[in-house]
Design a protein around this motif. Structure first.
Motif, PDB file in Angstrom:
ATOM      1  N   LYS A 222       0.846  -1.218   0.000  1.00 59.21           N
ATOM      2  CA  LYS A 222       0.000   0.000   0.000  1.00 59.21           C
ATOM      3  C   LYS A 222       0.872   1.255   0.000  1.00 59.21           C
ATOM      4  O   LYS A 222       0.621   2.211  -0.732  1.00 59.21           O
ATOM      5  CB  LYS A 222      -0.881   0.018   1.254  1.00 59.21           C
ATOM      6  CG  LYS A 222      -2.184  -0.721   1.079  1.00 59.21           C
ATOM      7  CD  LYS A 222      -3.133  -0.392   2.223  1.00 59.21           C
ATOM      8  CE  LYS A 222      -4.347  -1.290   2.145  1.00 59.21           C
ATOM      9  NZ  LYS A 222      -4.822  -1.731   3.449  1.00 59.21           N
ATOM     10  N   GLN A 223       1.903   1.261   0.857  1.00 64.51           N
ATOM     11  CA  GLN A 223       2.785   2.440   0.931  1.00 64.51           C
ATOM     12  C   GLN A 223       3.381   2.767  -0.435  1.00 64.51           C
ATOM     13  O   GLN A 223       3.482   3.926  -0.825  1.00 64.51           O
ATOM     14  CB  GLN A 223       3.953   2.164   1.876  1.00 64.51           C
ATOM     15  CG  GLN A 223       3.638   2.296   3.337  1.00 64.51           C
ATOM     16  CD  GLN A 223       4.707   1.606   4.183  1.00 64.51           C
ATOM     17  OE1 GLN A 223       5.810   1.331   3.718  1.00 64.51           O
ATOM     18  NE2 GLN A 223       4.382   1.335   5.426  1.00 64.51           N
ATOM     19  N   CYS A 224       3.784   1.707  -1.135  1.00 64.37           N
ATOM     20  CA  CYS A 224       4.486   1.919  -2.404  1.00 64.37           C
ATOM     21  C   CYS A 224       3.529   2.205  -3.550  1.00 64.37           C
ATOM     22  O   CYS A 224       3.810   3.034  -4.405  1.00 64.37           O
ATOM     23  CB  CYS A 224       5.338   0.692  -2.741  1.00 64.37           C
ATOM     24  SG  CYS A 224       6.675   0.455  -1.570  1.00 64.37           S
ATOM     25  N   GLU A 225       2.415   1.490  -3.574  1.00 67.46           N
ATOM     26  CA  GLU A 225       1.525   1.580  -4.738  1.00 67.46           C
ATOM     27  C   GLU A 225       0.437   2.638  -4.570  1.00 67.46           C
ATOM     28  O   GLU A 225       0.004   3.230  -5.554  1.00 67.46           O
ATOM     29  CB  GLU A 225       0.860   0.215  -5.009  1.00 67.46           C
ATOM     30  CG  GLU A 225       1.828  -0.946  -5.158  1.00 67.46           C
ATOM     31  CD  GLU A 225       2.828  -0.758  -6.283  1.00 67.46           C
ATOM     32  OE1 GLU A 225       2.418  -0.287  -7.361  1.00 67.46           O
ATOM     33  OE2 GLU A 225       4.021  -1.083  -6.077  1.00 67.46           O
ATOM     34  N   LEU A 226      -0.026   2.849  -3.341  1.00 72.79           N
ATOM     35  CA  LEU A 226      -1.174   3.744  -3.146  1.00 72.79           C
ATOM     36  C   LEU A 226      -0.819   5.052  -2.444  1.00 72.79           C
ATOM     37  O   LEU A 226      -1.405   6.091  -2.740  1.00 72.79           O
ATOM     38  CB  LEU A 226      -2.261   3.026  -2.317  1.00 72.79           C
ATOM     39  CG  LEU A 226      -2.800   1.721  -2.910  1.00 72.79           C
ATOM     40  CD1 LEU A 226      -3.847   1.098  -1.993  1.00 72.79           C
ATOM     41  CD2 LEU A 226      -3.418   1.969  -4.290  1.00 72.79           C
ATOM     42  N   ASP A 227       0.121   5.013  -1.499  1.00 74.37           N
ATOM     43  CA  ASP A 227       0.415   6.221  -0.719  1.00 74.37           C
ATOM     44  C   ASP A 227       1.472   7.099  -1.409  1.00 74.37           C
ATOM     45  O   ASP A 227       1.253   8.287  -1.640  1.00 74.37           O
ATOM     46  CB  ASP A 227       0.918   5.856   0.691  1.00 74.37           C
ATOM     47  CG  ASP A 227      -0.059   4.973   1.471  1.00 74.37           C
ATOM     48  OD1 ASP A 227      -1.257   4.973   1.116  1.00 74.37           O
ATOM     49  OD2 ASP A 227       0.370   4.294   2.415  1.00 74.37           O
ATOM     50  N   SER A 228       2.621   6.487  -1.727  1.00 73.17           N
ATOM     51  CA  SER A 228       3.733   7.290  -2.259  1.00 73.17           C
ATOM     52  C   SER A 228       3.369   8.060  -3.526  1.00 73.17           C
ATOM     53  O   SER A 228       3.729   9.235  -3.651  1.00 73.17           O
ATOM     54  CB  SER A 228       4.943   6.404  -2.529  1.00 73.17           C
ATOM     55  OG  SER A 228       5.379   5.823  -1.341  1.00 73.17           O
ATOM     56  N   PRO A 229       2.655   7.436  -4.486  1.00 71.21           N
ATOM     57  CA  PRO A 229       2.362   8.194  -5.710  1.00 71.21           C
ATOM     58  C   PRO A 229       1.469   9.410  -5.465  1.00 71.21           C
ATOM     59  O   PRO A 229       1.447  10.333  -6.278  1.00 71.21           O
ATOM     60  CB  PRO A 229       1.640   7.167  -6.604  1.00 71.21           C
ATOM     61  CG  PRO A 229       2.012   5.833  -6.055  1.00 71.21           C
ATOM     62  CD  PRO A 229       2.197   6.044  -4.580  1.00 71.21           C
ATOM     63  N   VAL A 230       0.738   9.417  -4.352  1.00 71.21           N
ATOM     64  CA  VAL A 230      -0.165  10.544  -4.069  1.00 71.21           C
ATOM     65  C   VAL A 230       0.593  11.681  -3.376  1.00 71.21           C
ATOM     66  O   VAL A 230       0.166  12.835  -3.383  1.00 71.21           O
ATOM     67  CB  VAL A 230      -1.333  10.045  -3.173  1.00 71.21           C
ATOM     68  CG1 VAL A 230      -2.260  11.167  -2.777  1.00 71.21           C
ATOM     69  CG2 VAL A 230      -2.105   8.950  -3.893  1.00 71.21           C
ATOM     70  N   ALA A 231       1.732  11.364  -2.778  1.00 71.46           N
ATOM     71  CA  ALA A 231       2.487  12.388  -2.040  1.00 71.46           C
ATOM     72  C   ALA A 231       3.046  13.429  -3.007  1.00 71.46           C
ATOM     73  O   ALA A 231       3.316  13.130  -4.170  1.00 71.46           O
ATOM     74  CB  ALA A 231       3.630  11.719  -1.279  1.00 71.46           C
TER      75      ALA A 231
END
Ligand code: UDP
Length: 491
Positions: A222-231
């Protein structure tokens, strides 16, 4: 902003910093926080209630009193049952609990800060990569949000490939025999951005699961695929010269990545807001004098091996006995940090009988120390480490070679890079008994052979690490760029 010129409170940019509640995360976050405060930001630093209590007990209320305007501390719950233990919490339970209870707590905190007289509205959030959910809360509140991953770039590349490891059927493991049947030696050469020859065993240990719904696996994906790209951007405590290939791979996926490390005294001098410290244990203040006594003469420079497995590693009493006798037999002076919660066997652990006599005058065992000071000391010549990223980077910055004994997470990846890529490390077998410990320490501390080579390489990396954070260095330039970017984001 170029300096800390006073500004009207409501115009001052206000950055909210939310580290994951573990020592290796809080430390670099506090350094970043001080650097931002020095550059004119209003800073709110968020601890969990549990860590706030620990800091209060270890450091006293002074640890929260900046003695300067515009640096405040707040707390949020961590979602776990209340406790006043002075021990590292279960990482799995903590990750799951913070993700469950964190969003409402962070939202409530921002709303409260924005209603507080004399406090400028929050204008930017910097959350730990391990608290990636914060990005979504910030976005819902129309706030810019950055993720600061406190692990290595090489570890991050591995995490960014977890999704592929699952899709390609490597993970989860078919059954528990796969932990020991040689499967971990499977090459992963399709991860083009990893070191040649990388195997499953070199990837963060969170892949070692048979559960398709494993908590850490799921959260990391989740951190890599969903959270980081939104940052809006990613911060890493590393520097370009050290991890160029890994960073190219990261920037190909997350272009606005700022390398700002090593976050050491160049970025955050200990003299700036000195009351604010982040150690969750109390330092043993005998270390400096003891090291002085072992490094005073020219020929004793670099004679001490420093042994520390960080803030999370748990070791069995039996392993500790082997380390003790291995250190005793190696013959060199040693400073060994044994955290009070290192051994969790029923009945605890005590130094073996006869050990104190065997090492009299050349061994100091303490519960916690100021590690950066120990590594910087002229007496320290080698570091037997678990290869946590802060420890690895602090050692590189101090020019001290490593004896690597990785324990979990991306420590195994750091170990591989330290030994194979940066040339500063020797690896010690996981099941090392006293003879292996003795031999490895002797080899590390030797002037010739692999230890000597690692020492020379470490001295080279020391120069490069310092150059990265010196004026004009890559990390210094990136930090300035990051500061300009978030200063523009004033509400
Ligand atoms: N540390 C310290 N004193 C100690 C042990 C550790 O100051 O006795 C600090 C160390 O300098 C580093 C952090 O705690 O900044 C540990 O982080 P690391 O990433 O090395 O390992 P972790 O504890 O996360 O496994």
């Amino acid at each position: 902003m170029a300096s800390s010129e006073p500004q009207p409170a409501n115009k001052q940019p206000h950055v909210l910093l939310i580290p994951y509640p573990a020592q290796g995360h809080v430390n670099p976050f506090l350094k970043l926080a001080k650097a931002l405060h020095a550059r004119g930001f209003h800073v709110t630093f968020v601890h969990t209630e549990y860590n706030h209590g620990r800091l209060l007990r270890a450091r006293g209320a002074g640890a929260f009193d900046a003695g300067a305007e515009g640096f405040r501390f707040e707390t949020i719950p961590d979602g776990l049952p209340p406790s006043d233990l002075d021990a590292t919490q279960d990482i799995w339970a903590l990750c799951e609990a913070t993700r469950r209870t964190g969003p409402a707590a962070v939202r409530g905190l921002v709303e409260r800060l924005n209603r507080t007289d004399g406090v400028p509205p929050v204008s930017c959030v910097v959350a730990d990569g391990a608290m990636g959910y914060v990005v979504h809360v910030a976005k819902e509140m129309s706030l810019p949000a950055y993720l600061f991953f406190t692990h290595s770039g090489c570890g991050f590349v591995a995490y960014l490939n977890f999704d592929q490891l699952v899709k390609r059927g490597y993970v989860p493991f078919k059954d528990e025999t796969f932990f020991t049947n040689g499967y971990l030696d499977t090459p992963v050469d399709w991860i083009a951005d990893m070191l040649p020859g990388a195997r499953l065993r070199d990837l963060p240990t969170f892949i070692r699961t048979t559960d398709p719904d494993d908590t850490m696996l799921t959260i990391i994906i989740k951190q890599c695929e969903l959270d980081s790209p939104v940052a809006d951007g990613i911060l890493l405590n590393t520097f370009d010269d050290l991890e160029r290939c890994s960073l190219d791979a990261i920037r190909a996926r997350l272009p606005n990545t700022f390398t700002v490390g090593p976050l050491g005294p160049e970025v955050s001098p200990p003299s700036y807001l000195p009351s604010l410290t982040s150690s969750l244990w109390r330092d043993d203040d005998r270390c400096a004098a003891w090291l002085d006594g072992h490094g005073a003469e020219e020929d004793s420079k670099g004679s001490v091996v420093y042994v520390n497995f960080g803030s999370i590693t748990v070791v069995t009493g039996e392993q500790m006995d082997e380390f003790a006798w291995g250190l005793a037999a190696a013959g060199c002076p040693f400073l060994w940090v044994v955290r009070p919660d290192t051994v969790r066997d029923a009945g605890g652990w005590a130094l073996p009988k006869g050990f104190a006599e065997a090492v009299a005058g050349r061994g100091l065992t303490v519960g916690w120390c100021d590690q950066e000071a120990v590594l910087e000391h002229r007496a320290t010549g080698g570091f037997l480490s678990h290869c946590g990223w802060n420890s690895t980077l602090e050692s590189l910055r101090a020019g001290v070679p490593l004896l690597c004994w990785p324990f979990f997470s991306e420590q195994v990846t750091n170990c591989r890079y330290a030994c194979e890529e940066w040339g500063v490390g020797l690896e010690m077998p996981r099941e090392a008994g006293r003879r292996e410990v003795e031999a490895a320490v002797r080899e590390l501390m030797g002037a010739q052979g692999r230890g000597g080579t690692a020492r020379r390489r470490a001295a080279e990396w020391k120069e490069k690490a310092r150059a990265a954070v010196a004026p004009g260095g890559s990390s210094r330039v990136n930090l300035d760029r990051f500061i300009q970017e978030i200063a523009r984001a004033k509400c």
